[in-house]
Design an enzyme around this catalytic site. Sequence first.
Site, PDB file in Angstrom:
ATOM      1  CB  SER A  63      -0.084  53.647  39.439  1.00 15.79           C
ATOM      2  OG  SER A  63       0.728  52.549  39.178  1.00 15.79           O
ATOM      3  CE  LYS A  66       1.816  52.580  36.312  1.00 19.80           C
ATOM      4  NZ  LYS A  66       1.257  51.283  36.747  1.00 19.80           N
ATOM      5  CE1 TYR A 188       5.851  52.812  35.773  1.00 16.30           C
ATOM      6  CE2 TYR A 188       7.216  51.468  37.222  1.00 16.30           C
ATOM      7  CZ  TYR A 188       5.973  51.853  36.775  1.00 16.30           C
ATOM      8  OH  TYR A 188       4.847  51.298  37.322  1.00 16.30           O
ATOM      9  CE1 TYR A 239      -2.543  49.579  40.338  1.00 13.71           C
ATOM     10  CE2 TYR A 239      -4.003  50.194  42.119  1.00 13.71           C
ATOM     11  CZ  TYR A 239      -2.812  50.333  41.444  1.00 13.71           C
ATOM     12  OH  TYR A 239      -1.889  51.234  41.884  1.00 13.71           O
ATOM     13  CB  VAL A 257       0.817  50.757  45.379  1.00 12.51           C
ATOM     14  CG1 VAL A 257       0.198  49.749  44.427  1.00 12.51           C
ATOM     15  CG2 VAL A 257       2.183  51.211  44.921  1.00 12.51           C
TER      16      VAL A 257
HETATM   17  N1  GLU Z   1       5.892  52.009  41.011  1.00 16.68           N
HETATM   18  C1  GLU Z   1       4.927  50.999  41.281  1.00 16.68           C
HETATM   19  C2  GLU Z   1       5.264  49.735  40.551  1.00 16.68           C
HETATM   20  O1  GLU Z   1       5.693  49.808  39.440  1.00 16.68           O
HETATM   21  C3  GLU Z   1       3.605  51.547  40.862  1.00 16.68           C
HETATM   22  C4  GLU Z   1       2.552  50.636  41.222  1.00 16.68           C
HETATM   23  C5  GLU Z   1       1.244  51.300  41.380  1.00 16.68           C
HETATM   24  O2  GLU Z   1       1.094  52.349  42.007  1.00 16.68           O
HETATM   25  O3  GLU Z   1       0.317  50.725  40.835  1.00 16.68           O
HETATM   26  O4  GLU Z   1       5.137  48.663  41.064  1.00 16.68           O
END
Ligand code: GLU
Length: 303
Positions: A63, A66, A188, A239, A257
């Site tokens: 993530s 992002k 993604y 988060y 994650v």
């Molecule tokens: N690719 C992971 C998902 O979409 C990213 C999650 C993350 O790192 O928060 O679940």
Amino acid sequence: MEMSPLLERITDAIAPLRGSGEVADYIPALARVAPDRFGIGVAEVDGGVHGAGDWETPFSMQSISKVFTLAMVLAEGDDTLWRRVGREPSGNPFNSLVQLEHERGIPRNPFINAGALAVTDQLISLTGDAVAALLEFLRTESANPALPVDDEVAISERANADRNLALAHFMASYGNMRNPVDEVIDQYVRQCSIAMSCRDLAQAGLFLARHGVRRDGTGHLSRSQAKRINAIMLTCGTYDAAGEFAYHVGIPGKSGVGGGILAIVPGRCAVAVWSPGLDRRGNSVAGVAALDHFTTLTGWSVF
Ligand code: GLU
């Protein structure tokens, strides 16, 4: 401040936490990483780069990608993003469907999965190939032309993408998806599967500490855009524990994650930490503790 001894000191201080928490296992390829790895890297605005522990070992950025896709959409001057994605913390798990239904297909912010899918969708429309554009940016800023997409992670994540597919289809049903859902999900999962070390990440994220200015001195974002991304990282980047993170660490941060966190001290440096053991919210246990030590020892919290 002597950075290298400081980072060694932090690495020693968090040693008892190595291996604490749980490695993410909903993406099977991530579950195979040794939980006790730890690295910390700092890139300073004056050009200094320092690190300790496993700071040159690549891991899955997940993530943290992002932040970079959001910056790229805004750098294209495309503010229409904010008609389809909000800017408030979610207070809910990052892959919640319930909230998306309440909010009629408009994700709460660009860092929960639904919001990030909208950002990737928009970046595909702007560039034709979001991952290629992202890789080019990351390779240039990190000065590491070999940065790869980890295909094993991408395949594993694509095979376990039911929840993300559901989020994207749900947004499509509200007219909030411009490209085919399968294409958005493919891009993604590949963006999340880019492998970077703490050294790479700190260098790539430095433009956010330099108020939007890239490695070569050209502007990626305006000062105001960089400020806004840092603000969203602070309020939405870890988060549903962004309040706790601000309380303990006090600088903008975005976690993934894979166990990485990219944090920014505006005007000074970018810090990347990595340790795969996650707390129940999905943030690296040793990584958050290391950043807590970092801002305490340097006095560089934004507060
Ligand atoms: N690719 C992971 C998902 O979409 C990213 C999650 C993350 O790192 O928060 O679940």
